[in-house]
Design a protein around this motif. Structure first.
Motif, PDB file in Angstrom:
ATOM      1  N   ILE A 163       0.865  -1.172   0.000  1.00 52.58           N
ATOM      2  CA  ILE A 163       0.000   0.000   0.000  1.00 52.58           C
ATOM      3  C   ILE A 163       0.900   1.220   0.000  1.00 52.58           C
ATOM      4  CG2 ILE A 163      -1.668   1.333   1.338  1.00 52.58           C
ATOM      5  CD1 ILE A 163      -2.701  -1.250   2.473  1.00 52.58           C
ATOM      6  N   GLU A 164       0.731   2.064  -1.011  1.00 54.56           N
ATOM      7  CA  GLU A 164       1.547   3.279  -1.045  1.00 54.56           C
ATOM      8  C   GLU A 164       0.835   4.380  -0.285  1.00 54.56           C
ATOM      9  OE1 GLU A 164       3.189   5.045  -4.562  1.00 54.56           O
ATOM     10  OE2 GLU A 164       3.411   3.007  -5.349  1.00 54.56           O
ATOM     11  N   GLN A 165       1.529   4.996   0.588  1.00 55.14           N
ATOM     12  CA  GLN A 165       0.910   6.048   1.392  1.00 55.14           C
ATOM     13  C   GLN A 165       1.957   7.124   1.588  1.00 55.14           C
ATOM     14  OE1 GLN A 165      -2.097   4.951   3.625  1.00 55.14           O
ATOM     15  NE2 GLN A 165      -2.516   7.124   3.596  1.00 55.14           N
ATOM     16  N   ALA A 166       1.872   8.171   0.800  1.00 61.35           N
ATOM     17  CA  ALA A 166       2.903   9.193   0.876  1.00 61.35           C
ATOM     18  C   ALA A 166       2.800  10.002   2.171  1.00 61.35           C
ATOM     19  CB  ALA A 166       2.797  10.117  -0.322  1.00 61.35           C
ATOM     20  N   HIS A 167       1.578  10.360   2.522  1.00 60.09           N
ATOM     21  CA  HIS A 167       1.386  11.185   3.714  1.00 60.09           C
ATOM     22  C   HIS A 167       0.214  10.643   4.509  1.00 60.09           C
ATOM     23  CE1 HIS A 167       3.925  14.243   1.948  1.00 60.09           C
ATOM     24  NE2 HIS A 167       3.223  14.116   0.850  1.00 60.09           N
ATOM     25  N   ASP A 168       0.272  10.801   5.822  1.00 61.91           N
ATOM     26  CA  ASP A 168      -0.948  10.542   6.574  1.00 61.91           C
ATOM     27  C   ASP A 168      -1.695  11.868   6.665  1.00 61.91           C
ATOM     28  OD1 ASP A 168       0.130  12.081   8.564  1.00 61.91           O
ATOM     29  OD2 ASP A 168       0.449  10.440   9.971  1.00 61.91           O
ATOM     30  N   HIS A 169      -2.809  11.894   7.370  1.00 63.87           N
ATOM     31  CA  HIS A 169      -3.633  13.103   7.323  1.00 63.87           C
ATOM     32  C   HIS A 169      -3.074  14.244   8.147  1.00 63.87           C
ATOM     33  CE1 HIS A 169      -5.036  11.156  10.884  1.00 63.87           C
ATOM     34  NE2 HIS A 169      -5.709  12.222  11.228  1.00 63.87           N
ATOM     35  N   PHE A 170      -1.967  13.996   8.873  1.00 66.48           N
ATOM     36  CA  PHE A 170      -1.329  15.140   9.558  1.00 66.48           C
ATOM     37  C   PHE A 170      -0.232  15.732   8.674  1.00 66.48           C
ATOM     38  CE2 PHE A 170      -1.955  11.914  13.023  1.00 66.48           C
ATOM     39  CZ  PHE A 170      -3.222  12.360  13.325  1.00 66.48           C
ATOM     40  N   GLY A 171      -0.096  15.167   7.463  1.00 70.12           N
ATOM     41  CA  GLY A 171       0.934  15.652   6.569  1.00 70.12           C
ATOM     42  C   GLY A 171       2.289  15.025   6.830  1.00 70.12           C
ATOM     43  N   ASN A 172       2.361  14.036   7.718  1.00 66.67           N
ATOM     44  CA  ASN A 172       3.646  13.384   7.979  1.00 66.67           C
ATOM     45  C   ASN A 172       3.947  12.370   6.872  1.00 66.67           C
ATOM     46  OD1 ASN A 172       3.721  14.649  10.488  1.00 66.67           O
ATOM     47  ND2 ASN A 172       2.460  13.036  11.380  1.00 66.67           N
ATOM     48  N   ASP A 173       5.212  12.189   6.603  1.00 66.92           N
ATOM     49  CA  ASP A 173       5.570  11.157   5.632  1.00 66.92           C
ATOM     50  C   ASP A 173       5.316   9.802   6.252  1.00 66.92           C
ATOM     51  OD1 ASP A 173       6.300  12.933   3.766  1.00 66.92           O
ATOM     52  OD2 ASP A 173       8.416  12.957   4.339  1.00 66.92           O
ATOM     53  N   VAL A 174       4.764   8.943   5.483  1.00 64.21           N
ATOM     54  CA  VAL A 174       4.506   7.596   5.967  1.00 64.21           C
ATOM     55  C   VAL A 174       5.162   6.629   4.997  1.00 64.21           C
ATOM     56  CG1 VAL A 174       2.708   5.895   6.401  1.00 64.21           C
ATOM     57  CG2 VAL A 174       2.323   8.270   7.003  1.00 64.21           C
ATOM     58  N   GLU A 175       5.891   5.675   5.534  1.00 59.89           N
ATOM     59  CA  GLU A 175       6.569   4.724   4.660  1.00 59.89           C
ATOM     60  C   GLU A 175       5.554   3.817   3.975  1.00 59.89           C
ATOM     61  OE1 GLU A 175      10.446   3.199   6.881  1.00 59.89           O
ATOM     62  OE2 GLU A 175       8.543   2.778   7.836  1.00 59.89           O
ATOM     63  N   GLU A 176       5.984   3.213   2.891  1.00 60.06           N
ATOM     64  CA  GLU A 176       5.151   2.192   2.277  1.00 60.06           C
ATOM     65  C   GLU A 176       4.978   1.072   3.290  1.00 60.06           C
ATOM     66  OE1 GLU A 176       7.080   0.834  -1.183  1.00 60.06           O
ATOM     67  OE2 GLU A 176       6.234   2.409  -2.420  1.00 60.06           O
ATOM     68  N   VAL A 230      -3.534  22.382  24.334  1.00 62.29           N
ATOM     69  CA  VAL A 230      -2.511  22.089  23.321  1.00 62.29           C
ATOM     70  C   VAL A 230      -1.826  20.752  23.642  1.00 62.29           C
ATOM     71  CG1 VAL A 230      -0.320  22.888  22.331  1.00 62.29           C
ATOM     72  CG2 VAL A 230      -2.157  24.521  22.772  1.00 62.29           C
ATOM     73  N   GLU A 231      -1.588  20.531  24.914  1.00 65.74           N
ATOM     74  CA  GLU A 231      -0.969  19.279  25.360  1.00 65.74           C
ATOM     75  C   GLU A 231      -1.881  18.080  25.065  1.00 65.74           C
ATOM     76  OE1 GLU A 231       2.120  19.545  26.198  1.00 65.74           O
ATOM     77  OE2 GLU A 231       2.139  17.351  26.507  1.00 65.74           O
ATOM     78  N   ASN A 232      -3.134  18.213  25.437  1.00 67.99           N
ATOM     79  CA  ASN A 232      -4.093  17.116  25.235  1.00 67.99           C
ATOM     80  C   ASN A 232      -4.382  16.837  23.769  1.00 67.99           C
ATOM     81  OD1 ASN A 232      -4.546  16.332  27.890  1.00 67.99           O
ATOM     82  ND2 ASN A 232      -6.080  17.916  28.233  1.00 67.99           N
ATOM     83  N   LEU A 233      -4.230  17.881  22.963  1.00 70.30           N
ATOM     84  CA  LEU A 233      -4.504  17.732  21.534  1.00 70.30           C
ATOM     85  C   LEU A 233      -3.611  16.666  20.899  1.00 70.30           C
ATOM     86  CD1 LEU A 233      -5.942  18.672  18.955  1.00 70.30           C
ATOM     87  CD2 LEU A 233      -4.340  20.600  18.836  1.00 70.30           C
ATOM     88  N   LYS A 234      -2.421  16.477  21.443  1.00 73.71           N
ATOM     89  CA  LYS A 234      -1.507  15.462  20.887  1.00 73.71           C
ATOM     90  C   LYS A 234      -2.148  14.086  20.938  1.00 73.71           C
ATOM     91  CE  LYS A 234       2.538  18.034  22.357  1.00 73.71           C
ATOM     92  NZ  LYS A 234       3.393  18.229  23.534  1.00 73.71           N
ATOM     93  N   TRP A 235      -2.828  13.806  22.046  1.00 72.54           N
ATOM     94  CA  TRP A 235      -3.495  12.493  22.171  1.00 72.54           C
ATOM     95  C   TRP A 235      -4.725  12.411  21.285  1.00 72.54           C
ATOM     96  CZ3 TRP A 235      -1.428   8.233  23.578  1.00 72.54           C
ATOM     97  CH2 TRP A 235      -0.390   8.222  24.518  1.00 72.54           C
ATOM     98  N   LEU A 236      -5.404  13.537  21.144  1.00 69.11           N
ATOM     99  CA  LEU A 236      -6.596  13.528  20.277  1.00 69.11           C
ATOM    100  C   LEU A 236      -6.185  13.241  18.827  1.00 69.11           C
ATOM    101  CD1 LEU A 236      -9.557  13.870  19.598  1.00 69.11           C
ATOM    102  CD2 LEU A 236      -9.318  16.332  19.848  1.00 69.11           C
ATOM    103  N   HIS A 237      -5.052  13.788  18.412  1.00 71.59           N
ATOM    104  CA  HIS A 237      -4.575  13.493  17.053  1.00 71.59           C
ATOM    105  C   HIS A 237      -4.334  12.006  16.865  1.00 71.59           C
ATOM    106  CE1 HIS A 237      -3.126  17.825  16.094  1.00 71.59           C
ATOM    107  NE2 HIS A 237      -4.281  17.585  15.541  1.00 71.59           N
ATOM    108  N   ILE A 238      -3.726  11.394  17.861  1.00 72.12           N
ATOM    109  CA  ILE A 238      -3.485   9.944  17.777  1.00 72.12           C
ATOM    110  C   ILE A 238      -4.819   9.203  17.713  1.00 72.12           C
ATOM    111  CG2 ILE A 238      -2.628   7.943  19.089  1.00 72.12           C
ATOM    112  CD1 ILE A 238      -0.360   9.854  20.088  1.00 72.12           C
ATOM    113  N   PHE A 239      -5.698   9.568  18.630  1.00 72.92           N
ATOM    114  CA  PHE A 239      -7.003   8.901  18.702  1.00 72.92           C
ATOM    115  C   PHE A 239      -7.762   9.006  17.381  1.00 72.92           C
ATOM    116  CE2 PHE A 239     -11.561   9.217  19.272  1.00 72.92           C
ATOM    117  CZ  PHE A 239     -11.839   8.053  19.963  1.00 72.92           C
ATOM    118  N   ASN A 240      -7.719  10.187  16.774  1.00 69.94           N
ATOM    119  CA  ASN A 240      -8.550  10.420  15.592  1.00 69.94           C
ATOM    120  C   ASN A 240      -8.245   9.461  14.444  1.00 69.94           C
ATOM    121  OD1 ASN A 240      -8.724  12.385  12.801  1.00 69.94           O
ATOM    122  ND2 ASN A 240     -10.539  12.067  14.028  1.00 69.94           N
TER     123      ASN A 240
END
Ligand code: INS
Ligand code: FE2
Ligand code: FE2
Length: 307
Positions: A5-18, A261-271
């Motif tokens: 599965i090719e996945q250039a970016h995840d939805h946070f804009g991070n690079d994601v490996e194949e 802002v601190e808690n948002l980090k976990w929400l990003h993971i959860f989402n």
């Protein structure tokens, strides 16, 4: 069969490996952790509110009503009313089972009963974060507030329970989906409510902001008032998981404080798991039930909760 599965970016804009995935017929069995699928069960990209699909019209109708009726006065009334928690006494698991009856009309990606979604979310998290048991439980309970749709909880209409949420009492941000329907909202032309800060002040903290009423705020109240020992990140996730304008689009930052802002980090993971685990793949409920019952016991002091 193993495919790439090719996945250039995840939805946070991070690079994601194949990533490598084993595909067997209907099911995506993964070599490693959870992999974000390309498309939802209807063959479209996730959270696409414009594409013509079998759900598009219903979803758009939903947001027309949601944005028209969710105004400051309505939210205030609902918070007061439901804050009493005098509608039912039941365990978390009983509530999960009630969600077998509930289908969410606001969701372009899922038309399965909500009980499936809870387990799919929790199990997907468990795969990638095996030691974060509080996050598994958060996955299981985050949407339980959707019982508000059921007759014994007042049988609220869908527009008052599900869908993305947004602050009331200040200007509606254009990044909210189907923004155009806010023009029908009574607050839209109210000078007390239609400026950047409205009734709020800079970095006042989301805790001081009134969000549109629905399953998020209700379940937050239920968890908090029933004295859960889940960490504050879990309560933040439950309360703001539908606040996509904030956690996905980066809007409303000016209302957030450092703790948010601190808690948002976990929400990003959860989402990632909340959104992308939505599929037609069924979970074996009886198999996973004992594990979740043990988590409920660990993080809630009483078996029966007030709802
Ligand atoms: O349609 C969905 C659904 O109602 C989810 O439970 C909610 O969290 C999302 O924000 C919304 O877009
Ligand atoms: Fe939700
Ligand atoms: Fe969800």
């Amino acid at each position: 069969m193993t495919i790439l599965i090719e996945q250039a970016h995840d939805h946070f804009g991070n690079d994601v490996e194949e990533k490598k995935a084993d595909i067997n017929e209907k099911e995506l069995v993964l070599d490693g952790g959870f992999v974000i699928p390309h498309s939802n069960s209807f063959g479209h990209s996730f959270r696409n509110y414009d594409v013509e699909s079998e759900r598009q019209e219903g979803v758009e109708n939903f947001y027309r009503k949601n944005h028209t009726y969710q105004c400051y006065d309505f939210v205030k009334k609902m918070r007061e009313e439901y804050g009493k928690l005098n509608r039912a006494e039941m365990s978390i698991w009983e509530c999960c089972e009630l969600l077998n009856e509930v289908v969410d009309e606001s969701d372009p990606d899922l038309d399965e009963p909500q009980m499936e979604h809870l387990l799919q979310t929790a199990e997907a998290i468990r795969k990638d974060y095996p030691n974060q048991d509080w996050l598994h439980l958060t996955g299981l309970i985050h949407d339980l507030g959707k019982v508000l749709l059921l007759p014994s909880f007042g049988g609220l209409p869908q527009w008052a329970v599900v869908g993305d949420i947004f602050p009331v009492g200040c200007r509606f941000d254009e990044s909210n989906v189907h923004y155009k329907y806010f023009k029908e909202n009574p607050d839209y032309n109210n000078p007390a409510f239609n400026t950047k800060y409205g009734i709020y002040s800079e970095n006042c903290g989301l805790n001081n902001v009134m969000m549109s009423w629905g399953h998020d705020d209700y379940m937050y109240l239920v968890a908090k008032e029933n004295k859960t020992t889940l960490p504050s990140a879990a309560l933040f996730i439950i309360r703001y998981h539908s606040f996509y304008a904030m956690h996905r689009e980066g809007a409303y930052k000016h209302l957030m404080n450092d703790e948010d802002v601190e808690n948002l980090k976990w929400l990003h993971i959860f989402n990632k798991y909340d959104l992308y685990s939505k599929s037609k793949v069924r979970i074996d409920v009886e198999k996973v039930k004992p594990y979740y019952l043990s988590l409920i016991e660990k993080y809630f002091p009483t078996a029966k909760l007030r709802w």
